[in-house]
Design an enzyme around this catalytic site. Structure first.
Site, PDB file in Angstrom:
ATOM      1  N   LYS A 145       9.140   5.436  -7.143  1.00 18.36           N
ATOM      2  CA  LYS A 145       9.753   6.711  -6.083  1.00 18.36           C
ATOM      3  C   LYS A 145      10.966   7.019  -6.285  1.00 18.36           C
ATOM      4  CE  LYS A 145       5.499   6.068  -3.509  1.00 18.36           C
ATOM      5  NZ  LYS A 145       4.668   6.259  -1.829  1.00 18.36           N
ATOM      6  N   ARG A 159      12.624  11.098  -5.319  1.00 15.25           N
ATOM      7  CA  ARG A 159      12.585  10.732  -3.603  1.00 15.25           C
ATOM      8  C   ARG A 159      13.843  10.956  -3.401  1.00 15.25           C
ATOM      9  NH1 ARG A 159       7.730   9.349  -0.156  1.00 15.25           N
ATOM     10  NH2 ARG A 159       6.255  10.369  -2.086  1.00 15.25           N
ATOM     11  N   THR A 166      -0.803   2.777  -7.661  1.00 17.27           N
ATOM     12  CA  THR A 166      -2.577   3.451  -8.007  1.00 17.27           C
ATOM     13  C   THR A 166      -1.927   4.451  -9.005  1.00 17.27           C
ATOM     14  OG1 THR A 166      -4.008   3.090  -6.940  1.00 17.27           O
ATOM     15  CG2 THR A 166      -4.671   4.750  -8.446  1.00 17.27           C
ATOM     16  N   GLY A 183      -9.682  14.170 -23.676  1.00 24.05           N
ATOM     17  CA  GLY A 183     -10.805  13.426 -23.042  1.00 24.05           C
ATOM     18  C   GLY A 183     -10.873  13.040 -22.101  1.00 24.05           C
ATOM     19  N   ILE A 184     -12.622  12.226 -21.959  1.00 24.36           N
ATOM     20  CA  ILE A 184     -12.935  12.247 -20.766  1.00 24.36           C
ATOM     21  C   ILE A 184     -12.095  10.081 -20.954  1.00 24.36           C
ATOM     22  CG2 ILE A 184     -14.290  10.642 -19.284  1.00 24.36           C
ATOM     23  CD1 ILE A 184     -16.146  13.020 -20.731  1.00 24.36           C
ATOM     24  N   HIS A 206      -3.862  -7.431  -4.949  1.00 23.89           N
ATOM     25  CA  HIS A 206      -4.285  -8.639  -4.249  1.00 23.89           C
ATOM     26  C   HIS A 206      -5.296  -9.618  -4.189  1.00 23.89           C
ATOM     27  CE1 HIS A 206      -0.463  -7.695  -2.366  1.00 23.89           C
ATOM     28  NE2 HIS A 206      -0.863  -6.982  -3.181  1.00 23.89           N
ATOM     29  N   ALA A 266       6.971   7.385 -10.982  1.00 21.48           N
ATOM     30  CA  ALA A 266       5.219   7.700 -11.336  1.00 21.48           C
ATOM     31  C   ALA A 266       5.023   9.156 -11.541  1.00 21.48           C
ATOM     32  CB  ALA A 266       4.223   6.849 -10.445  1.00 21.48           C
ATOM     33  N   VAL A 284       0.651  -1.061   0.102  1.00 24.14           N
ATOM     34  CA  VAL A 284       0.205   0.246   0.182  1.00 24.14           C
ATOM     35  C   VAL A 284       0.793   1.017   0.223  1.00 24.14           C
ATOM     36  CG1 VAL A 284      -0.649   0.114   2.771  1.00 24.14           C
ATOM     37  CG2 VAL A 284      -1.796   1.352   1.152  1.00 24.14           C
TER      38      VAL A 284
HETATM   39  P1  GDP Z   1      -1.072   3.000  -3.448  1.00 26.24           P
HETATM   40  O1  GDP Z   1      -1.344   2.770  -2.842  1.00 26.24           O
HETATM   41  O2  GDP Z   1       0.193   1.759  -3.969  1.00 26.24           O
HETATM   42  O3  GDP Z   1      -1.781   2.364  -5.164  1.00 26.24           O
HETATM   43  O4  GDP Z   1      -0.415   4.250  -4.147  1.00 26.24           O
HETATM   44  P2  GDP Z   1      -0.638   5.242  -4.383  1.00 26.24           P
HETATM   45  O5  GDP Z   1      -0.142   5.194  -5.749  1.00 26.24           O
HETATM   46  O6  GDP Z   1      -2.129   5.650  -4.232  1.00 26.24           O
HETATM   47  O7  GDP Z   1       0.465   5.714  -4.250  1.00 26.24           O
HETATM   48  C1  GDP Z   1       0.886   6.624  -2.358  1.00 26.24           C
HETATM   49  C2  GDP Z   1       1.405   8.173  -2.707  1.00 26.24           C
HETATM   50  O8  GDP Z   1       2.883   7.946  -2.935  1.00 26.24           O
HETATM   51  C3  GDP Z   1       0.520   8.917  -3.432  1.00 26.24           C
HETATM   52  O9  GDP Z   1       0.826  10.589  -2.237  1.00 26.24           O
HETATM   53  C4  GDP Z   1       1.724   9.463  -4.558  1.00 26.24           C
HETATM   54  O10 GDP Z   1       0.996  10.645  -5.069  1.00 26.24           O
HETATM   55  C5  GDP Z   1       2.552   8.683  -3.829  1.00 26.24           C
HETATM   56  N1  GDP Z   1       3.657   8.321  -5.061  1.00 26.24           N
HETATM   57  C6  GDP Z   1       3.300   7.227  -5.857  1.00 26.24           C
HETATM   58  N2  GDP Z   1       4.110   7.239  -7.509  1.00 26.24           N
HETATM   59  C7  GDP Z   1       4.583   8.576  -6.954  1.00 26.24           C
HETATM   60  C8  GDP Z   1       6.400   8.749  -7.392  1.00 26.24           C
HETATM   61  O11 GDP Z   1       7.326   8.340  -8.480  1.00 26.24           O
HETATM   62  N3  GDP Z   1       6.836   9.397  -6.554  1.00 26.24           N
HETATM   63  C9  GDP Z   1       6.761  10.566  -5.408  1.00 26.24           C
HETATM   64  N4  GDP Z   1       7.569  10.962  -4.908  1.00 26.24           N
HETATM   65  N5  GDP Z   1       5.795   9.563  -4.914  1.00 26.24           N
HETATM   66  C10 GDP Z   1       4.823   9.182  -5.499  1.00 26.24           C
HETATM   67 MG    MG Z   2      -3.726   2.559  -5.139  1.00 24.47          MG
END
Ligand code: GDP
Ligand code: MG
Length: 369
Positions: A187, A190, A93, A111-112, A136, A223, A88
């Site tokens: 990420k 970061r 996502t 587009g939508i 999962h 992402a 998580v």
């Molecule tokens: P999920 O729970 O695995 O679906 O994770 P999410 O996609 O909801 O991402 C969780 C958090 O991490 C969100 O606040 C995103 O904006 C942030 N996040 C996701 N990918 C990246 C990334 O590549 N870089 C950074 N800096 N933040 C990211």
């Molecule tokens: Mg998610």
């Protein structure tokens, strides 16, 4: 000599692919769901499962399993189906959204974007199909319902967090399903990103990435910035090539329900991932305990289409009821047949629930005692 893919054989028999693989193993054949077996072996398996084949009437069963065999020359390459898994907040996502926004096939920019539970993108002229439901639960509940709709798992691991409990779970799921993984070290933008820690952590779980001289592809991505997305798509295309995924577009369709709901305006709507054959307007089908006749097909970009071939996700309208995610769809010849099979299955499920209900009550009594 004719051949059939293990997955397709399982679909045709309405059996779990894992059970079929197990039976094959017991016969000394080590094959995965995407490999083909010859007609003789397929017949042995059909016999082996004979007592469990859905029995409506012998003639109907014949019709359902009648077309079991695809000749190798009828099999054409198909797009890989990709599921994203990971802990998580590691960015599942975000990654799915980033890929979709950067690379949607036919959705016009601005587009939508239609959400139908899966989408396709293009990579150097090849299509890749992404399941849009990370997690999962979806993966395992689909599998437990007999549908295996994943060829490749993208394991997302945040570079600033490394391997976490759900990462380990995801690895276990992919291994149990015999599905190859690609590690997306996310990420990477970061400041605290430590991709090497991810790689060494993974070693402890017997995932040896290429950078550690293993065979699992690993790609550093973000992402957020889009860094590495191209490489990730290339890695998927390469993995897909290795798998040599094939299906026969020129036959009656079979597929799996990814999601389904009762729509106020449109009635029951199911998103189906076509796994073999081509689904067409007007086709009569049975899907789990429901049946129907295809009234409309809507693509992932919201367009009305007339046909949907292998690995295509499509919304199907024209159902008599709402099926469940993981239900298998099979095109049959007549409405009478479709109705009969659906009714038979509904009755069988009811009987089973009644039997299970008794057992559950007993268990609950024990637990609450
Ligand atoms: P999920 O729970 O695995 O679906 O994770 P999410 O996609 O909801 O991402 C969780 C958090 O991490 C969100 O606040 C995103 O904006 C942030 N996040 C996701 N990918 C990246 C990334 O590549 N870089 C950074 N800096 N933040 C990211
Ligand atoms: Mg998610």
């Amino acid at each position: 000599p004719d051949a059939i893919m293990v997955q397709e054989l399982a679909n045709r028999m309405a059996e779990r692919v894992s059970d079929v693989v197990k039976s094959l193993m017991q016969m000394g054949m080590m094959v995965t769901q995407n490999q083909t077996i010859d007609q003789d072996t397929a017949e042995l398996i059909v016999e082996e499962f004979g007592h469990k084949i859905v029995r409506v009437s012998d003639a109907d069963v014949e019709d359902v399993i009648d077309q079991v065999v695809d000749s190798p020359e009828d099999l054409k390459p198909r797009a890989p189906i990709i599921t994203v898994m990971g802990h998580v907040d590691h960015g599942k996502t975000s990654l799915l959204d980033a890929i979709r926004n950067a690379r949607v096939v036919s959705g016009e920019a601005g587009g939508i974007t239609q959400h139908i539970g899966a989408y396709q993108v293009e990579q150097n002229g090849d299509l890749l199909t992404f399941l849009d439901t990370p997690g999962h639960a979806a993966f395992t509940s689909m599998r437990s319902r007999g549908a295996q709709v994943t060829d490749i798992v993208i394991l997302v691991v945040a570079a600033d967090d490394a391997v976490m409990p759900q990462t380990i779970e995801a690895i276990a799921h992919a291994k149990a399903a015999n599905v190859p993984m690609i590690v997306a070290i996310n990420k990477i933008d970061r400041p605290a990103a430590d991709p090497q820690k991810v790689r060494t952590d993974l070693l402890q779980h017997e995932v040896i990435v290429e950078q550690m001289s293993g065979e699992v592809q690993d790609v550093e991505v973000s992402a957020t910035t889009g860094q590495g997305l191209d490489q990730l798509l290339e890695a998927i295309a390469l993995q897909s090539e290795i798998l040599e995924l094939k299906a026969n577009p020129n036959r009656a369709a079979s597929g799996a329900v990814i999601e389904a709901q009762l729509d106020v305006g449109r009635g029951p709507v199911a998103t189906v991932l076509v796994q073999n054959g081509t689904l067409k307007l007007g086709d009569i089908f049975v899907v789990g305990e429901q049946w129907g006749k295809v009234r409309a097909l809507i693509s992932d970009s919201g367009e009305r289409i007339k046909t949907a071939g292998p690995s295509t996700p499509v919304e199907v309208l024209g159902l008599n009821g709402t099926p469940e995610a993981g239900d298998v769809l099979n095109v049959v010849e007549t409405e009478a047949q479709a109705r009969e099979i659906a009714e038979y299955r509904a009755q069988a499920a009811k009987d089973k629930r009644a039997a299970l209900g008794a057992a559950t009550t007993l268990e609950q009594l024990m637990a609450n005692a």
